[in-house]
Write an enzyme that holds these catalytic residues in place. Structure first.
Site, PDB file in Angstrom:
ATOM      1  N   GLU A  85       0.896  -1.150   0.000  1.00  9.63           N
ATOM      2  CA  GLU A  85       0.000   0.000   0.000  1.00  9.63           C
ATOM      3  C   GLU A  85       0.934   1.198   0.000  1.00  9.63           C
ATOM      4  OE1 GLU A  85      -3.267   0.256  -0.168  1.00  9.63           O
ATOM      5  OE2 GLU A  85      -3.590  -1.897  -0.240  1.00  9.63           O
ATOM      6  N   THR A 134      11.623   3.138   0.734  1.00 11.80           N
ATOM      7  CA  THR A 134      11.391   4.551   0.428  1.00 11.80           C
ATOM      8  C   THR A 134      12.217   5.451   1.347  1.00 11.80           C
ATOM      9  OG1 THR A 134       9.712   6.283   0.687  1.00 11.80           O
ATOM     10  CG2 THR A 134       9.330   4.286   1.906  1.00 11.80           C
ATOM     11  N   ASP A 135      12.513   6.650   0.854  1.00 12.15           N
ATOM     12  CA  ASP A 135      13.229   7.621   1.699  1.00 12.15           C
ATOM     13  C   ASP A 135      12.362   8.104   2.858  1.00 12.15           C
ATOM     14  OD1 ASP A 135      11.437   9.203   0.276  1.00 12.15           O
ATOM     15  OD2 ASP A 135      12.925  10.687  -0.358  1.00 12.15           O
ATOM     16  N   GLU A 136      11.043   7.848   2.771  1.00 11.18           N
ATOM     17  CA  GLU A 136      10.154   8.365   3.825  1.00 11.18           C
ATOM     18  C   GLU A 136      10.418   7.706   5.177  1.00 11.18           C
ATOM     19  OE1 GLU A 136       6.096   9.046   2.578  1.00 11.18           O
ATOM     20  OE2 GLU A 136       6.720   9.236   0.489  1.00 11.18           O
ATOM     21  N   TYR A 162       2.106   4.997   6.730  1.00  8.64           N
ATOM     22  CA  TYR A 162       2.776   4.411   5.559  1.00  8.64           C
ATOM     23  C   TYR A 162       4.261   4.236   5.829  1.00  8.64           C
ATOM     24  CZ  TYR A 162       5.284   4.417   1.086  1.00  8.64           C
ATOM     25  OH  TYR A 162       6.160   4.129   0.066  1.00  8.64           O
ATOM     26  N   LYS A 166       6.684   0.836   6.224  1.00 10.49           N
ATOM     27  CA  LYS A 166       7.833   0.555   5.362  1.00 10.49           C
ATOM     28  C   LYS A 166       9.116   0.404   6.199  1.00 10.49           C
ATOM     29  CE  LYS A 166       7.924   0.445   1.388  1.00 10.49           C
ATOM     30  NZ  LYS A 166       7.696  -0.674   0.418  1.00 10.49           N
ATOM     31  N   HIS A 295       2.313  16.128   8.125  1.00  6.79           N
ATOM     32  CA  HIS A 295       2.924  16.305   6.800  1.00  6.79           C
ATOM     33  C   HIS A 295       4.441  16.506   6.880  1.00  6.79           C
ATOM     34  CE1 HIS A 295       2.171  18.435   2.667  1.00  6.79           C
ATOM     35  NE2 HIS A 295       2.968  17.396   2.570  1.00  6.79           N
TER      36      HIS A 295
HETATM   37  P1  NAD Z   1       1.470   1.305  -6.380  1.00  4.28           P
HETATM   38  O1  NAD Z   1       0.498   1.581  -5.287  1.00  4.28           O
HETATM   39  O2  NAD Z   1       1.307   1.987  -7.692  1.00  4.28           O
HETATM   40  O3  NAD Z   1       1.487  -0.266  -6.686  1.00  4.28           O
HETATM   41  C1  NAD Z   1       1.436  -1.236  -5.670  1.00  4.28           C
HETATM   42  C2  NAD Z   1       1.148  -2.590  -6.334  1.00  4.28           C
HETATM   43  O4  NAD Z   1       1.159  -3.601  -5.309  1.00  4.28           O
HETATM   44  C3  NAD Z   1      -0.221  -2.668  -7.011  1.00  4.28           C
HETATM   45  O5  NAD Z   1      -0.098  -3.311  -8.266  1.00  4.28           O
HETATM   46  C4  NAD Z   1      -1.044  -3.510  -6.040  1.00  4.28           C
HETATM   47  O6  NAD Z   1      -2.071  -4.262  -6.685  1.00  4.28           O
HETATM   48  C5  NAD Z   1       0.021  -4.425  -5.456  1.00  4.28           C
HETATM   49  N1  NAD Z   1      -0.340  -4.958  -4.132  1.00  4.28           N
HETATM   50  C6  NAD Z   1      -0.838  -4.265  -3.077  1.00  4.28           C
HETATM   51  N2  NAD Z   1      -1.056  -5.107  -2.046  1.00  4.28           N
HETATM   52  C7  NAD Z   1      -0.664  -6.351  -2.460  1.00  4.28           C
HETATM   53  C8  NAD Z   1      -0.612  -7.630  -1.834  1.00  4.28           C
HETATM   54  N3  NAD Z   1      -1.028  -7.807  -0.574  1.00  4.28           N
HETATM   55  N4  NAD Z   1      -0.141  -8.679  -2.548  1.00  4.28           N
HETATM   56  C9  NAD Z   1       0.277  -8.522  -3.829  1.00  4.28           C
HETATM   57  N5  NAD Z   1       0.241  -7.329  -4.471  1.00  4.28           N
HETATM   58  C10 NAD Z   1      -0.210  -6.259  -3.783  1.00  4.28           C
HETATM   59  O7  NAD Z   1       2.893   1.582  -5.747  1.00  4.28           O
HETATM   60  P2  NAD Z   1       4.208   2.176  -6.429  1.00  4.28           P
HETATM   61  O8  NAD Z   1       4.160   3.640  -6.375  1.00  4.28           O
HETATM   62  O9  NAD Z   1       4.457   1.479  -7.697  1.00  4.28           O
HETATM   63  O10 NAD Z   1       5.304   1.705  -5.357  1.00  4.28           O
HETATM   64  C11 NAD Z   1       5.914   0.418  -5.455  1.00  4.28           C
HETATM   65  C12 NAD Z   1       6.867   0.238  -4.288  1.00  4.28           C
HETATM   66  O11 NAD Z   1       7.849   1.267  -4.319  1.00  4.28           O
HETATM   67  C13 NAD Z   1       6.200   0.337  -2.924  1.00  4.28           C
HETATM   68  O12 NAD Z   1       6.774  -0.641  -2.087  1.00  4.28           O
HETATM   69  C14 NAD Z   1       6.532   1.736  -2.450  1.00  4.28           C
HETATM   70  O13 NAD Z   1       6.601   1.786  -1.045  1.00  4.28           O
HETATM   71  C15 NAD Z   1       7.890   1.952  -3.076  1.00  4.28           C
HETATM   72  N6  NAD Z   1       8.255   3.348  -3.377  1.00  4.28           N
HETATM   73  C16 NAD Z   1       7.409   4.139  -4.092  1.00  4.28           C
HETATM   74  C17 NAD Z   1       7.793   5.439  -4.415  1.00  4.28           C
HETATM   75  C18 NAD Z   1       6.898   6.354  -5.223  1.00  4.28           C
HETATM   76  O14 NAD Z   1       7.223   7.538  -5.388  1.00  4.28           O
HETATM   77  N7  NAD Z   1       5.803   5.878  -5.801  1.00  4.28           N
HETATM   78  C19 NAD Z   1       9.042   5.923  -4.004  1.00  4.28           C
HETATM   79  C20 NAD Z   1       9.899   5.069  -3.288  1.00  4.28           C
HETATM   80  C21 NAD Z   1       9.494   3.785  -2.998  1.00  4.28           C
HETATM   81  P1  TYD Z   2       2.297  12.321  -2.802  1.00  2.00           P
HETATM   82  O1  TYD Z   2       2.332  12.284  -4.292  1.00  2.00           O
HETATM   83  O2  TYD Z   2       1.086  11.776  -2.093  1.00  2.00           O
HETATM   84  O3  TYD Z   2       3.630  11.625  -2.289  1.00  2.00           O
HETATM   85  P2  TYD Z   2       4.265  11.537  -0.778  1.00  2.00           P
HETATM   86  O4  TYD Z   2       3.257  11.971   0.200  1.00  2.00           O
HETATM   87  O5  TYD Z   2       4.575  10.086  -0.663  1.00  2.00           O
HETATM   88  O6  TYD Z   2       5.482  12.403  -0.820  1.00  2.00           O
HETATM   89  O7  TYD Z   2       2.463  13.838  -2.339  1.00  2.00           O
HETATM   90  C1  TYD Z   2       3.598  14.593  -2.717  1.00  2.00           C
HETATM   91  C2  TYD Z   2       3.505  15.927  -2.018  1.00  2.00           C
HETATM   92  O8  TYD Z   2       2.390  16.648  -2.564  1.00  2.00           O
HETATM   93  C3  TYD Z   2       3.235  15.826  -0.530  1.00  2.00           C
HETATM   94  O9  TYD Z   2       3.943  16.884   0.128  1.00  2.00           O
HETATM   95  C4  TYD Z   2       1.743  16.070  -0.396  1.00  2.00           C
HETATM   96  C5  TYD Z   2       1.454  17.007  -1.545  1.00  2.00           C
HETATM   97  N1  TYD Z   2       0.102  16.896  -2.148  1.00  2.00           N
HETATM   98  C6  TYD Z   2      -0.685  18.035  -2.318  1.00  2.00           C
HETATM   99  O10 TYD Z   2      -0.299  19.161  -1.960  1.00  2.00           O
HETATM  100  N2  TYD Z   2      -1.907  17.890  -2.910  1.00  2.00           N
HETATM  101  C7  TYD Z   2      -2.388  16.688  -3.321  1.00  2.00           C
HETATM  102  O11 TYD Z   2      -3.526  16.614  -3.839  1.00  2.00           O
HETATM  103  C8  TYD Z   2      -1.565  15.527  -3.153  1.00  2.00           C
HETATM  104  C9  TYD Z   2      -2.043  14.167  -3.587  1.00  2.00           C
HETATM  105  C10 TYD Z   2      -0.313  15.680  -2.566  1.00  2.00           C
END
Ligand code: NAD
Ligand code: TYD
Length: 360
Positions: A85, A134-136, A162, A166, A295
């Site tokens: 998630e 993630t860096d978070e 979240y 992680k 935030h």
């Molecule tokens: P996303 O939400 O787009 O995709 C998540 C995928 O995981 C989906 O296809 C979902 O169906 C699947 N999934 C969820 N629960 C599941 C379960 N129980 N079993 C099997 N599959 C399941 O996420 P994303 O943005 O592609 O991120 C992918 C990974 O990278 C995550 O672990 C996230 O923490 C990490 N990450 C994301 C970012 C970002 O900016 N998006 C940055 C750094 C790290």
């Molecule tokens: P997001 O894309 O949800 O990534 P993360 O929270 O994992 O960094 O949000 C990026 C930044 O944008 C975060 O500071 C929250 C802000 N944000 C808004 O200001 N408005 C929005 O509608 C959303 C989705 C995010």
């Protein structure tokens, strides 16, 4: 032949990773295990669904029996765990599913690969498990000290449900490496952007709303800073760490591309307006709305370790990546429409129902 098992491969980064592996020209086989939650969209992978090197299983990483059966049947050399998630706002509404999927799912996966891979002498051969983190997990940096960065040695200090989930998963991954000798690696990347990102995240949400002349909701004062990386550069880093990273190590991934949210939103407005030749798309669409709870103020990655040890650096400058991303969303208005209406969720039945596709 190199065999990968990717979890969460129907999501944003996972689908980019699957597509890039299959397009790499290398001799690969890719198994994708995805539960197909709201964030999993098989339309992202339509171009490879008939590729004999690719196989999909709809299964949940929390399901021990299903995961053991898949790993036994496919015997992948590598497991890359993207499944999670991933949306902070959802984690504030419903933390439980974040604990269950991100922590419980990861621990289950670690147990399954440990049982499947462990050799009689206690070794694990050529196998590797990579956790996409993630860096978070590092928490938040102050705005008034731009020289402060997240390094691999920075203590974990997550604030949102979240990032707490992680960080917890990362501790389990490290524990399985330290305790059982499982060959694990962790990458911690900054915010990604690019094609196939679900339009609940900042960049695709703002592109969609701008195109529709709808208000652009900016949380708080809009001065929160994120460090943006084009998704393909993240995929390259993951594969490099998998092959050349030192086992048991963490690698931060980012490209020193910090921007405030308001700067990102104004850039999107300007570029969408230009590309659609529509002067009505302007800053008057911006709405400052109530801030996100807890935030995080600023994220900023120091990528010195991955650069020095593995020679990685990002290839896509932000100015180029954001134009590519906007053009992709403009050219895929139907994808956006189907994702936001939920219509994509019937895709599996439509495309796979008649094929007797793998379902664990
Ligand atoms: P996303 O939400 O787009 O995709 C998540 C995928 O995981 C989906 O296809 C979902 O169906 C699947 N999934 C969820 N629960 C599941 C379960 N129980 N079993 C099997 N599959 C399941 O996420 P994303 O943005 O592609 O991120 C992918 C990974 O990278 C995550 O672990 C996230 O923490 C990490 N990450 C994301 C970012 C970002 O900016 N998006 C940055 C750094 C790290
Ligand atoms: P997001 O894309 O949800 O990534 P993360 O929270 O994992 O960094 O949000 C990026 C930044 O944008 C975060 O500071 C929250 C802000 N944000 C808004 O200001 N408005 C929005 O509608 C959303 C989705 C995010």
């Amino acid at each position: 032949m190199e065999s990968y098992l990717v979890t969460g491969g129907a999501g944003f980064i996972g689908s980019n990773f699957v597509l890039s592996l299959l397009a790499s020209g290398r001799d690969v086989r890719v198994v994708n295990v995805d539960a197909l939650t709201y964030a999993g969209n098989l339309e992202n992978l339509a171009s490879v669904e008939d590729d004999p090197r690719y196989r999909l299983y709809q299964a949940d990483i929390r399901d021990a029996r299903a995961m053991a059966e898949i790993i036994a049947a496919e015997n992948p050399r590598y497991v890359v765990n993207f499944a999670a998630e991933s949306h902070v706002d959802r984690s504030i509404e419903d933390p439980g599913i974040f604990e269950s999927t991100n922590v419980g799912g990861t621990v289950n996966l670690l147990n399954v690969v440990k049982s499947a891979w462990e050799e009689p002498d206690g070794g694990f051969g050529e196998h590797r498990y990579l956790q996409v983190s993630t860096d978070e997990v590092y928490g938040s940096l102050p705005l008034d000290d731009p020289s402060a960065y997240f390094r691999e040695t920075t203590p974990l200090s997550p604030h949102s449900p979240y990032s707490a989930s992680k960080a917890s998963a990362d501790f389990f991954v490290r524990a399985y490496g330290d305790t059982f000798g499982l060959p694990v690696l962790i990458t911690r990347c900054s915010n990604n952007y690019g094609p196939y990102q679900f339009p609940e995240k900042l960049i695709p949400l703002m592109i969609r709303n701008a195109c529709r002349h709808e208000p652009l909701p900016v949380y708080g004062d809009g001065l929160n800073v994120r460090d943006w990386l084009y998704v393909e550069d993240h995929c390259t880093a993951i594969d490099l760490v998998l092959h050349e990273g030192r086992i048991g190590e963490v690698y931060n991934v980012g490209g020193h591309n910090e921007r405030s949210n308001i700067e990102i939103v104004k850039t999107i407005i300007r570029l969408v307006s230009e590309r659609l030749d529509d002067p009505a798309i302007d800053d008057s669409l911006i709405r400052f709305v109530e801030d996100r709870k807890g935030h995080d103020r600023r994220y900023g990655i120091d990528p010195a370790k991955i650069t020095a040890e593995l020679g990685w650096s990002p290839e896509t400058p932000f100015e180029e990546g954001i134009v590519r991303t906007i053009d992709w969303y403009l050219a895929h208005a139907e994808w956006v429409e189907r994702v936001t209406s939920g219509a994509y969720q019937t895709y599996y039945e439509e495309m796979y129902g008649h094929r007797g596709a793998a379902r664990a």
